[in-house]
Design an enzyme around this catalytic site. Structure first.
Site, PDB file in Angstrom:
ATOM      1  N   HIS A  64       0.780  -1.124   0.148  1.00 41.25           N
ATOM      2  CA  HIS A  64      -0.095  -0.045  -0.114  1.00 41.25           C
ATOM      3  C   HIS A  64       0.730   1.108   0.046  1.00 41.25           C
ATOM      4  CE1 HIS A  64       1.150  -0.373   4.124  1.00 41.25           C
ATOM      5  NE2 HIS A  64       0.933   0.764   4.503  1.00 41.25           N
ATOM      6  N   ASP A  74       0.546   5.176   2.036  1.00 47.61           N
ATOM      7  CA  ASP A  74      -0.296   5.793   3.015  1.00 47.61           C
ATOM      8  C   ASP A  74      -0.892   6.993   2.421  1.00 47.61           C
ATOM      9  OD1 ASP A  74       0.931   4.094   4.815  1.00 47.61           O
ATOM     10  OD2 ASP A  74       2.563   5.565   5.190  1.00 47.61           O
ATOM     11  N   HIS A  84       4.776   0.311   0.254  1.00 53.47           N
ATOM     12  CA  HIS A  84       5.398  -0.800   1.262  1.00 53.47           C
ATOM     13  C   HIS A  84       4.725  -1.652   1.791  1.00 53.47           C
ATOM     14  CE1 HIS A  84       3.505   2.843   3.313  1.00 53.47           C
ATOM     15  NE2 HIS A  84       3.552   2.209   4.396  1.00 53.47           N
ATOM     16  N   ARG A 140       5.293   6.400  13.947  1.00 53.29           N
ATOM     17  CA  ARG A 140       5.361   7.012  12.518  1.00 53.29           C
ATOM     18  C   ARG A 140       4.697   8.480  12.695  1.00 53.29           C
ATOM     19  NH1 ARG A 140       1.262   4.618   8.190  1.00 53.29           N
ATOM     20  NH2 ARG A 140       0.281   6.541   8.488  1.00 53.29           N
TER      21      ARG A 140
HETATM   22  C1  SIN Z   1       3.299   1.269   7.765  1.00 55.22           C
HETATM   23  O1  SIN Z   1       2.424   0.763   6.760  1.00 55.22           O
HETATM   24  O2  SIN Z   1       2.991   2.395   7.815  1.00 55.22           O
HETATM   25  C2  SIN Z   1       4.076   0.434   8.634  1.00 55.22           C
HETATM   26  C3  SIN Z   1       5.268  -0.041   7.868  1.00 55.22           C
HETATM   27  C4  SIN Z   1       5.964  -0.816   8.772  1.00 55.22           C
HETATM   28  O3  SIN Z   1       5.575  -1.186   9.876  1.00 55.22           O
HETATM   29  O4  SIN Z   1       6.958  -1.287   8.571  1.00 55.22           O
END
Ligand code: SIN
Length: 282
Positions: free
Chosen positions: A98, A100, A253, A268
């Site tokens: 996906h 973000d 990612h 994050r």
């Molecule tokens: C995310 O999708 O923002 C998390 C990525 C991760 O935990 O590596």
């Protein structure tokens, strides 16, 4: 004094940057980091010691912070979202390809993830270049894609009936705010690099606007299979103190959920973005 060095992690995407302290960056170092980010789609750092205030200050060098409305925030720091999986939880957050915030009208430009607790093994994150994936398609197919628009949503993920809302319990909230759908070009002109990038993703894209469901599902399935090929990707193994920053307009990612029974805890921050223009924009 240590020197800043850059090591690309694959030919398509990713660069590891060494010799910097993100809590105390000079303007010259920041300019090099910024250029490396736009050139490589995702940048990685090791051995950083960042307080929440340091993390926020680093994010603010890139732009305004976009406060995520679904993730549980860190106590006292609403700008920082928790990305957490406890040993007794099965499902992780972000465990499929996906990008973000593609469900937003102005999707987040970048996400900055900082590792607090990592499993002994597993818990890596995959990143893929949507510029490289687009460039590998044939010219006629590229031209056809450049005329298309796709619809994105948060409802099926963060809404009341959403997968994440159900399986993630109190890690995800505000399901009533998952009403936002957005339409974006299937191929965007990257706002900073000018590169053409594929902008559909398995996590949040619903359909190609104006196509019937079969046509749309088949095209999206093809694009997802194509773009997830390992030749467009890199893989990051986290250590405590690692930080990754990815460009949500240029990459996908996928957080690999292969560490059952162990804890993984990250902070994050997402940095606000701009409306996305079609690749046909000069
Ligand atoms: C995310 O999708 O923002 C998390 C990525 C991760 O935990 O590596």
């Amino acid at each position: 004094m240590t020197e800043l060095t850059i090591h690309r992690t694959s030919s398509a995407v990713g660069a590891e940057i060494h010799g910097v302290n993100l809590a105390n960056l000079s303007d010259a170092e920041f300019n090099t980091i910024q250029q490396t980010f736009f050139d490589n789609g995702v940048i990685f750092f090791r051995d950083q010691t960042l307080s929440p205030e340091d993390h926020i200050a680093f994010a603010q060098r890139w732009g305004e912070i976009n406060v995520n409305r679904f993730f549980t925030p860190v106590d006292g720091h609403p700008q920082i979202a928790q990305v957490l999986k406890e040993p007794d939880q099965d499902m992780n957050i972000g465990g499929d390809w996906h990008t973000d915030h593609s469900y937003d009208l102005d999707p987040a430009m970048g996400s900055i993830l900082y590792a607090h607790d990592v499993p002994d093994s597993g818990g890596d994150t995959l990143f893929a270049s949507m510029g490289a994936a687009f460039e590998a398609l044939s010219p006629d197919f590229q031209t056809m894609l450049e005329g298309l628009t796709a619809r994105h949503s948060s409802r099926h993920v963060f809404g009341n009936a959403g997968r994440a809302a159900v399986a993630n319990g109190e890690r995800i909230g505000n399901a009533e705010l998952a009403t936002q759908d957005a339409e974006h070009p299937v191929v965007i002109r990257h706002p900073d690099s000018g590169r053409k990038c594929l902008y559909v993703n398995p996590g949040f894209t619903l359909n190609i606007v104006g196509w019937n469901p079969d046509e749309s599902d088949n095209l999206l399935s093809f694009l997802y299979k194509h773009a997830a090929h390992p030749r467009f990707a890199t893989r990051f193994n986290w250590e405590v103190g690692s930080l990754a920053m990815w460009d949500n307009r240029a990459t996908w990612h996928n957080a690999i959920n292969d560490y059952q029974g162990q804890r993984r805890y990250m902070h994050r921050i997402t940095v606000a973005g701009v409306p996305l223009a079609s690749a046909r924009t000069a």
